[in-house]
Every structure is written in C-alpha cells, then in structure tokens.
Scaffold this active site. Structure first.
Site, PDB file in Angstrom:
ATOM      1  N   HIS A  45       0.871  -1.184   0.000  1.00  0.00           N
ATOM      2  CA  HIS A  45       0.000   0.000   0.000  1.00  0.00           C
ATOM      3  C   HIS A  45       0.906   1.233   0.000  1.00  0.00           C
ATOM      4  O   HIS A  45       1.695   1.431   0.929  1.00  0.00           O
ATOM      5  CB  HIS A  45      -0.874  -0.054   1.251  1.00  0.00           C
ATOM      6  CG  HIS A  45      -1.774   1.117   1.451  1.00  0.00           C
ATOM      7  ND1 HIS A  45      -3.050   1.186   0.925  1.00  0.00           N
ATOM      8  CD2 HIS A  45      -1.603   2.275   2.137  1.00  0.00           C
ATOM      9  CE1 HIS A  45      -3.617   2.323   1.282  1.00  0.00           C
ATOM     10  NE2 HIS A  45      -2.757   3.013   2.017  1.00  0.00           N
ATOM     11  N   ASP A  47       1.395   5.123   0.229  1.00  0.00           N
ATOM     12  CA  ASP A  47       0.728   6.333   0.712  1.00  0.00           C
ATOM     13  C   ASP A  47       1.337   7.570   0.066  1.00  0.00           C
ATOM     14  O   ASP A  47       2.414   8.022   0.463  1.00  0.00           O
ATOM     15  CB  ASP A  47       0.831   6.407   2.238  1.00  0.00           C
ATOM     16  CG  ASP A  47      -0.183   5.502   2.899  1.00  0.00           C
ATOM     17  OD1 ASP A  47      -1.380   5.614   2.553  1.00  0.00           O
ATOM     18  OD2 ASP A  47       0.212   4.679   3.744  1.00  0.00           O
ATOM     19  N   MET A  49       1.244  11.474  -0.587  1.00  0.00           N
ATOM     20  CA  MET A  49       0.734  12.690   0.056  1.00  0.00           C
ATOM     21  C   MET A  49       1.375  13.920  -0.559  1.00  0.00           C
ATOM     22  O   MET A  49       2.589  13.915  -0.817  1.00  0.00           O
ATOM     23  CB  MET A  49       1.070  12.663   1.545  1.00  0.00           C
ATOM     24  CG  MET A  49       0.547  11.447   2.260  1.00  0.00           C
ATOM     25  SD  MET A  49       0.941  11.544   4.009  1.00  0.00           S
ATOM     26  CE  MET A  49       0.225  10.009   4.580  1.00  0.00           C
ATOM     27  N   HIS A  78      -2.526   4.794  -2.733  1.00  0.00           N
ATOM     28  CA  HIS A  78      -3.560   5.580  -2.055  1.00  0.00           C
ATOM     29  C   HIS A  78      -3.205   7.044  -2.270  1.00  0.00           C
ATOM     30  O   HIS A  78      -2.284   7.554  -1.630  1.00  0.00           O
ATOM     31  CB  HIS A  78      -3.545   5.172  -0.571  1.00  0.00           C
ATOM     32  CG  HIS A  78      -4.438   5.987   0.301  1.00  0.00           C
ATOM     33  ND1 HIS A  78      -4.373   5.948   1.681  1.00  0.00           N
ATOM     34  CD2 HIS A  78      -5.436   6.863   0.015  1.00  0.00           C
ATOM     35  CE1 HIS A  78      -5.276   6.754   2.201  1.00  0.00           C
ATOM     36  NE2 HIS A  78      -5.925   7.340   1.210  1.00  0.00           N
ATOM     37  N   PHE A 155      -0.968  10.947   8.467  1.00  0.00           N
ATOM     38  CA  PHE A 155       0.104  10.432   9.317  1.00  0.00           C
ATOM     39  C   PHE A 155      -0.187   9.010   9.757  1.00  0.00           C
ATOM     40  O   PHE A 155      -1.354   8.656   9.972  1.00  0.00           O
ATOM     41  CB  PHE A 155       0.264  11.322  10.564  1.00  0.00           C
ATOM     42  CG  PHE A 155       0.573  12.741  10.211  1.00  0.00           C
ATOM     43  CD1 PHE A 155       1.886  13.153   9.984  1.00  0.00           C
ATOM     44  CD2 PHE A 155      -0.448  13.670  10.053  1.00  0.00           C
ATOM     45  CE1 PHE A 155       2.166  14.464   9.631  1.00  0.00           C
ATOM     46  CE2 PHE A 155      -0.183  14.992   9.690  1.00  0.00           C
ATOM     47  CZ  PHE A 155       1.134  15.385   9.475  1.00  0.00           C
ATOM     48  N   GLY A 156       0.889   8.251   9.906  1.00  0.00           N
ATOM     49  CA  GLY A 156       0.772   6.930  10.512  1.00  0.00           C
ATOM     50  C   GLY A 156       0.692   7.073  12.028  1.00  0.00           C
ATOM     51  O   GLY A 156       0.892   8.162  12.573  1.00  0.00           O
ATOM     52  N   GLY A 186      -4.783   3.078  12.086  1.00  0.00           N
ATOM     53  CA  GLY A 186      -4.938   2.553  13.437  1.00  0.00           C
ATOM     54  C   GLY A 186      -5.285   1.076  13.486  1.00  0.00           C
ATOM     55  O   GLY A 186      -5.807   0.595  14.496  1.00  0.00           O
TER      56      GLY A 186
HETATM   57  C1  DX5 Z   1      -2.669   7.544   6.797  1.00  0.00           C
HETATM   58  C2  DX5 Z   1      -2.264   6.520   5.756  1.00  0.00           C
HETATM   59  C3  DX5 Z   1      -2.143   5.158   6.317  1.00  0.00           C
HETATM   60  C4  DX5 Z   1      -1.160   5.054   7.443  1.00  0.00           C
HETATM   61  C5  DX5 Z   1      -1.512   3.880   8.306  1.00  0.00           C
HETATM   62  O1  DX5 Z   1      -2.870   8.754   6.202  1.00  0.00           O
HETATM   63  O2  DX5 Z   1      -3.199   6.469   4.706  1.00  0.00           O
HETATM   64  O3  DX5 Z   1      -1.938   4.178   5.313  1.00  0.00           O
HETATM   65  O4  DX5 Z   1       0.164   4.946   7.042  1.00  0.00           O
HETATM   66  O5  DX5 Z   1      -0.637   3.840   9.369  1.00  0.00           O
HETATM   67  P1  DX5 Z   1      -1.061   3.228  10.750  1.00  0.00           P
HETATM   68  O6  DX5 Z   1      -1.368   1.771  10.486  1.00  0.00           O
HETATM   69  O7  DX5 Z   1       0.140   3.430  11.602  1.00  0.00           O
HETATM   70  O8  DX5 Z   1      -2.267   3.962  11.241  1.00  0.00           O
HETATM   71 ZN    ZN Z   2      -3.118   4.735   3.211  1.00  0.00          ZN
END
Ligand code: DX5
Ligand code: ZN
Length: 236
Positions: A45, A47, A49, A78, A155-156, A186
C-alpha cells in the site's frame, strides 16, 4: 498482471494485510521491500501525500517507479492528493496496479474511475472519517476496491476511529463479494477483529507492522485475528 487476475488473487488471499509504505526507512527502501516480500506480503500500500490535500508530504511517481524495479508485488496507490486526475498518467506509467482516489478530492469521480479501469488497473475510492457513505454509493459499481479511512489521513500511528465500523457494515451490504473492502488507519491487534467483523477483508497496516521486529510474524498475527473474527461473524 491484468486487473481481473490481481483482483481475483487478492479476493482469494483475503484477509489481505497490506503494509503501508509510509513509516519505513526511506534510506533503505530496497531492504524494506525485500523484508516485506520475505514477510509474505501479497501487496504494498503506497501512501502518496502532497502536503496540500493532507498536511504531510511523502513521495510521488518517481519513487514508485524506482520501487517498481525492486519487486513484482502489486502496488496499491492511495492518492492523498488534490486533483489526482491531472497526475493519473504518471501513476499509471510508474506501475501502480491499483489506484485509489479520495471522494473529497474528486466529487464527481466517474470518469476517473473509468479511466483507471480502462488502463486495466484496479479502481478504488476512499472516504475520510467525516464523509458519509452515501457520498460514494452512486459510484460503487465502478470500483474494485473501497477504502474506509479510520483516521484523518496524513500520518501513521494515529488512533482507530470507531466511526469506520458502521461504514464498513453499510458498504459490505451494498458491495458484491468480489469488491475489496479496505480499512486504513490505526489497524492493529486491538482493532483488526472489529473491522473484520464489520466486513472489511483488506487491512492497511503501518505501525502494527513496522514497529515490530519481525514483519512476517506481525502480518501473520494480524491475518489470523482477521480470519477468526470474520469466521465468527454472526450472519445477518
Ligand atoms: C494515513 C495513511 C495510512 C497510514 C496507516 O494517512 O493512509 O496508510 O500509514 O498507518 P497506521 O497503520 O500506523 O495507522
Ligand atoms: Zn493509506
């Protein structure tokens, strides 16, 4: 691989645990990808941004193109970016197998979803925690993947928002079995079971994998929890 072959494999492999390439060691992407392959990941996946649609900046098509040379795993991009249609060709040529766009960024997503499928890639739509599921209902038959955000994107490492569970239930009742229902944000050992019981079969996980010493053990543990919860789910 074609869109239908990738989709068939993912549905067959479900519950899918999709490692989120965000909280990784960016100086060692080659090594991270190798570790994820060895850990048994069946998809990555990505990410993306743009520091505009979300308040954070990650990477774009050039980095994805480099990653593409390192692995044959399918890439699920994504796109947390404004005006994704403007950049679609770049993400297609970079080698993304699935492209997911935010309904908040593209209020009328029909033509973009069709263009993604025309390119033989999986078309996905995603909605933020504050966006009601009714907003995407008219477009579900144009989607191979529907993604419910369980955090505000950017953010993760954020806390899972339970509002996602009702949305997953509603969407699962609307979607055909061959459409992937995904959840992102999460997801970990304490939350994956409830998301699986609500109907998700594709789980994006960042911290729950990358904060663990053994990515493989983390992925297998999450998949087991999801499989058990889905099997125990009462029939409605
Ligand atoms: C958040 C991202 C997620 C994120 C998930 O904006 O789309 O994919 O990296 O990270 P966790 O699993 O740590 O919430
Ligand atoms: Zn994502």
């Amino acid at each position: 691989m074609s869109r239908t072959a990738i989709l068939r494999n993912l549905v067959h492999d479900a519950p899918v645990i999709a490692p989120s390439v965000l909280k990784v060691d960016y100086g060692n992407l080659h090594r991270e990808v190798q570790l994820l392959e060895r850990a048994g990941a069946s998809v990555l996946h990505l990410d993306v941004m743009d520091a505009h649609f979300v308040p954070n900046l990650s990477y774009g098509p050039m980095v994805i193109e480099s990653l593409r040379k390192l692995t044959e795993l399918p890439f699920d991009a994504h796109l947390m970016i404004s005006d994704p249609g403007r950049y679609l060709d770049d993400y297609l040529s970079a080698g993304c197998d699935a492209i997911t766009i935010h309904i908040e960024a593209v209020p009328e997503p029909q033509s973009l979803l069709r263009d993604i499928r025309k390119a033989d890639r999986l078309a996905g739509i995603v909605l933020n925690p504050d966006t009601p599921v009714e907003r995407i209902r008219p477009y579900l038959d144009l989607c191979d993947l529907v993604l419910v955000m369980s955090v505000n994107p950017g953010f993760g490492g954020q806390k899972f928002m339970p509002i996602a569970l009702e949305k997953l239930k509603q969407l699962r009742s609307w979607l055909p079995a061959e459409t992937l229902l995904s959840v992102d944000g999460g997801i970990g050992a304490g939350t994956i079971a409830s998301a699986a019981a609500a109907g998700a079969n594709y789980f994006v996980a960042g911290s729950a994998i990358f904060d663990q010493p053994d990515y493989g053990a983390a992925i297998r543990h999450l998949a087991d929890l999801a499989r058990t919860a889905a099997a125990e789910k009462p029939r409605e």
